[in-house]
Write an enzyme that holds these catalytic residues in place. Sequence first.
Site: not given
Length: 201
Positions: A106, A111
């Site tokens: 990410c 994430c």
Amino acid sequence: MDEDGMNSNKSASVEDRMNAIQSVLEARGMEPAAAIDQAYHRAEEDWVPRNGARIIAKAWTDPAYRQRLLADGKAAAAELGFDMPPHHRYLVALENTSKIHNVIVCTLCSCTAFSIIGLPPDWYKDLEYRARVVRESRTVLKEMGLDLPATTEIKVWDTTTDTRYMVVPHQPPETIGWPEDRLVEIITKESMIGVARLMGS
Ligand code: FE
């Protein structure tokens, strides 16, 4: 406001702010402490890499399930009882082959499909990993102990708020024919991020 546009009054500590929020919610008859405990419990007990391992072990042993997983990861996870937060709208399963190796990152923050592959390791959140795995993926993977042949193409996938990824590692040839329960034990979080292979695969 100071010259950076920031409020120059010193902010309360995170703990003070949490306590203030908790007091307000409690005054309104809500139970934030219970909700926070429950969230921690979910993270530690429910969002574990074993979930992804079970999905992959089934995909290795059940070709029809593997097809469903590659077509719609979120639906395939739900088949085994694994849910995802609503804002994780898509789960994309990236299958490693003899020619293609997938790795996830990410670049903006940290994430992951955490309810499926577990919470992100600290190195996954480092700016170093986030920047370099995109620019020099082969070198970064080698530094992490994964030395891929020059003929293997590396694909880097950048996670977004609504699209989460899991890498489906190559099944080690020596494990062909193993029961699902035994396969689950060899599948690691690192292999589902794409920074490691499994056994001799
Ligand atoms: Fe992020």
